[in-house]
Design a protein around this motif. Structure first.
Motif, short mmCIF file in Angstrom:
data_model
loop_
_atom_site.label_atom_id
_atom_site.label_comp_id
_atom_site.label_asym_id
_atom_site.label_seq_id
_atom_site.Cartn_x
_atom_site.Cartn_y
_atom_site.Cartn_z
N LEU A 84 -10.34 -21.07 32.90
CA LEU A 84 -11.55 -20.45 32.36
C LEU A 84 -12.77 -20.81 33.20
O LEU A 84 -13.59 -19.94 33.54
N ALA A 85 -12.91 -22.07 33.55
CA ALA A 85 -14.07 -22.49 34.35
C ALA A 85 -14.05 -21.83 35.73
O ALA A 85 -15.07 -21.36 36.24
N LEU A 127 -12.95 -11.36 29.75
CA LEU A 127 -12.57 -12.77 29.77
C LEU A 127 -12.66 -13.38 28.36
O LEU A 127 -11.76 -14.14 27.95
N LEU A 128 -13.72 -13.02 27.62
CA LEU A 128 -13.84 -13.53 26.25
C LEU A 128 -12.72 -12.99 25.36
O LEU A 128 -12.19 -13.71 24.51
N ALA A 129 -12.38 -11.70 25.58
CA ALA A 129 -11.26 -11.15 24.80
C ALA A 129 -9.96 -11.86 25.14
O ALA A 129 -9.12 -12.13 24.28
N ARG A 130 -9.81 -12.17 26.42
CA ARG A 130 -8.62 -12.90 26.85
C ARG A 130 -8.58 -14.31 26.27
O ARG A 130 -7.51 -14.87 26.03
N VAL A 131 -9.77 -14.88 26.03
CA VAL A 131 -9.84 -16.21 25.43
C VAL A 131 -9.70 -16.12 23.91
O VAL A 131 -9.09 -16.99 23.28
N ARG A 132 -10.27 -15.05 23.33
CA ARG A 132 -10.31 -14.95 21.87
C ARG A 132 -8.91 -14.77 21.28
O ARG A 132 -8.60 -15.35 20.23
N ARG A 133 -8.07 -13.97 21.92
CA ARG A 133 -6.75 -13.72 21.36
C ARG A 133 -5.94 -15.01 21.21
O ARG A 133 -5.41 -15.28 20.12
N PRO A 134 -5.82 -15.83 22.26
CA PRO A 134 -5.09 -17.10 22.06
C PRO A 134 -5.75 -18.02 21.03
O PRO A 134 -5.05 -18.70 20.28
N LEU A 135 -7.10 -18.01 20.98
CA LEU A 135 -7.77 -18.85 19.99
C LEU A 135 -7.47 -18.37 18.56
O LEU A 135 -7.24 -19.19 17.66
N ASP A 136 -7.49 -17.05 18.37
CA ASP A 136 -7.15 -16.53 17.05
C ASP A 136 -5.71 -16.90 16.67
O ASP A 136 -5.43 -17.26 15.52
N GLU A 137 -4.81 -16.82 17.63
CA GLU A 137 -3.42 -17.20 17.35
C GLU A 137 -3.32 -18.68 17.00
O GLU A 137 -2.58 -19.06 16.07
N LEU A 138 -4.09 -19.51 17.71
CA LEU A 138 -4.06 -20.95 17.42
C LEU A 138 -4.64 -21.24 16.03
O LEU A 138 -4.10 -22.08 15.29
N ARG A 164 2.67 -18.87 21.35
CA ARG A 164 3.07 -18.55 22.72
C ARG A 164 1.89 -18.84 23.63
O ARG A 164 0.87 -18.14 23.57
N PRO A 165 1.96 -19.88 24.49
CA PRO A 165 0.82 -20.20 25.34
C PRO A 165 0.45 -19.02 26.24
O PRO A 165 1.31 -18.46 26.93
N SER A 166 -0.81 -18.65 26.20
CA SER A 166 -1.30 -17.54 27.02
C SER A 166 -2.78 -17.77 27.29
O SER A 166 -3.39 -18.69 26.75
N GLY A 167 -3.34 -16.91 28.15
CA GLY A 167 -4.75 -17.02 28.49
C GLY A 167 -5.00 -17.98 29.64
O GLY A 167 -4.09 -18.30 30.42
N PRO A 168 -6.23 -18.46 29.78
CA PRO A 168 -6.56 -19.40 30.86
C PRO A 168 -5.76 -20.70 30.74
O PRO A 168 -5.11 -20.98 29.74
#
Length: 392
Positions: free
Chosen positions: A6-7, A181-192, A209-213
């Motif tokens: 992400l960084a 990028l935020l959408a790519r981050v938000r989906r895994p966060l919502d799953e978590l 399922r680990p995904s995203g950054p």
């Protein structure tokens, strides 16, 4: 292909945006410089043609005056010099007008009119008419300067608009990238978050399922590892609880657990045999014959007789899952429970009674012969002056 963190993605996005904006700024500055340079070139050419028109007018006037004043053979050199000066002015004006066909046509018209004036004796009015193209040439340069100024303003405006539009497009592209990028981050966060809620409800088979950054992938892996550890720990706790339950059930002593209100919440089979009136749900203080007072049982072992049995009863307080703290410890904030232990010591009491009876009997039996022996010894001590036959 390795995923970007992400960084790193944000750094690349900011770097790309900075590069694009720098390029756009450079192009805008270049456009403004080009417009300014084109304007200066046009204005300089117009002023040069204006000056050439002035020289052309002056050369024509000088040639006309020379032709009138230096007549005859003696004035021929002066007339040739004046003509040469006019021709040089025309050539110079042609060079400046090479990029402007209308100005070039006016210069050609001026030269043709001057040639016509040379061939015949022209009147003053005809001579002045020959200067009209020069005046038109000068007026055209004024118009060219006005058009150059207007064109420069238009070019500057277009360059600025192009820079602003390109910058807006670059900013929109950067915002779209950040949104993706935020959408790519938000989906895994919502799953978590959803998986954490399911895990909190006791569904220990929940995994993500680990995904995203890279950071979120590492977080997903840590969540799965935590879920595995929790499932293993819960399995071990259940196994230990079953083992403890089996151990308590097989104890030879009765075990009762009462809550803070004195209600029995758990009892093993041996307790049901020794104190059947204290079943689960019964109150310890209300059961008859029940157990000894709690304060005494907390201090020491209390022995009670009931139903031809001798029972030894002890008690211990448990605070929030821990045993009762000592005098130097503060009690915990959990609910207080009491654990009663009931032990059948009938056989032990019987053995103690037999031991006491044996000791008493042995003491009595030993005491009788010893008394006789003691009397005989005292008698012998008192008969020291007697004859041997009397002592025997």
């Amino acid at each position: 292909m390795r995923r970007l963190s992400l960084a790193r993605s944000l750094r690349l996005a900011l770097l790309g945006l900075a590069v694009v904006l720098s390029v756009l700024a450079g192009l805008g500055v270049a456009g403004l410089y080009t417009a300014r340079q084109r304007y200066e070139d046009r204005v300089a050419n117009a002023y040069a043609l204006d000056a050439a028109a002035g020289r052309l007018l002056a050369a024509g006037v000088v040639e006309e005056a020379t032709r009138r004043l230096a007549a005859g053979r003696t004035g021929a050199p002066q007339r040739r010099r004046a003509r040469r000066a006019f021709d040089d002015a025309v050539a110079q004006a042609r060079r400046f007008a090479s990029g402007d066909p209308p100005s070039l046509r006016l210069i050609d018209a001026t030269a043709a009119a001057q040639v016509a004036v040379r061939r015949r004796r022209a009147t003053r009015g005809q001579a002045l008419a020959a200067r009209v193209p020069v005046a038109e040439l000068s007026a055209r340069q004024d118009a060219r300067r006005v058009r150059a100024r207007a064109s420069a303003r238009d070019d500057t405006r277009r360059a600025l608009i192009a820079v602003v539009v390109a910058g807006a497009l670059a900013l929109a592209a950067a915002l779209a990238f950040v949104a993706a990028l935020l959408a790519r981050v938000r989906r895994p966060l919502d799953e978590l978050v959803d998986a954490s809620r399911r895990l909190a409800t006791g569904r220990l088979d929940t995994r993500v399922r680990p995904s995203g950054p890279d950071e979120l992938r590492a977080l997903g892996g840590a969540f799965n590892a935590m879920a595995d550890d929790l499932a293993g720990a819960l399995g071990r706790i259940r196994s230990e609880r079953q083992r403890l339950r089996s151990t308590i059930a097989s104890l030879g002593d009765g075990l009762l657990v009462a809550d803070a209100e004195g209600r029995v919440v758990a009892a093993n089979p041996r307790a049901a045999e020794l104190v059947p009136e204290l079943s689960v749900g019964a109150r310890v203080a209300e059961a008859k014959p029940g157990l000894p007072p709690l304060e005494l049982a907390l201090e020491r072992e209390i022995v009670v007789e009931r139903d031809r049995r001798t029972l030894a009863v002890t008690a211990a307080r448990v605070h929030g899952g821990a045993e009762e703290p000592g005098p130097e410890q503060a009690p915990s904030g959990g609910a207080t429970s009491v654990v009663w232990t009931v032990r059948d010591v009938t056989e032990r009491s019987r053995l103690e009674r037999l031991k006491s009876e044996f000791v008493a009997t042995a003491s009595h039996e030993l005491r009788s012969p010893l008394t006789s022996i003691k009397g005989f010894v005292e008698l012998l001590e008192q008969s020291k002056g007697w004859r041997r036959s009397a002592r025997a």
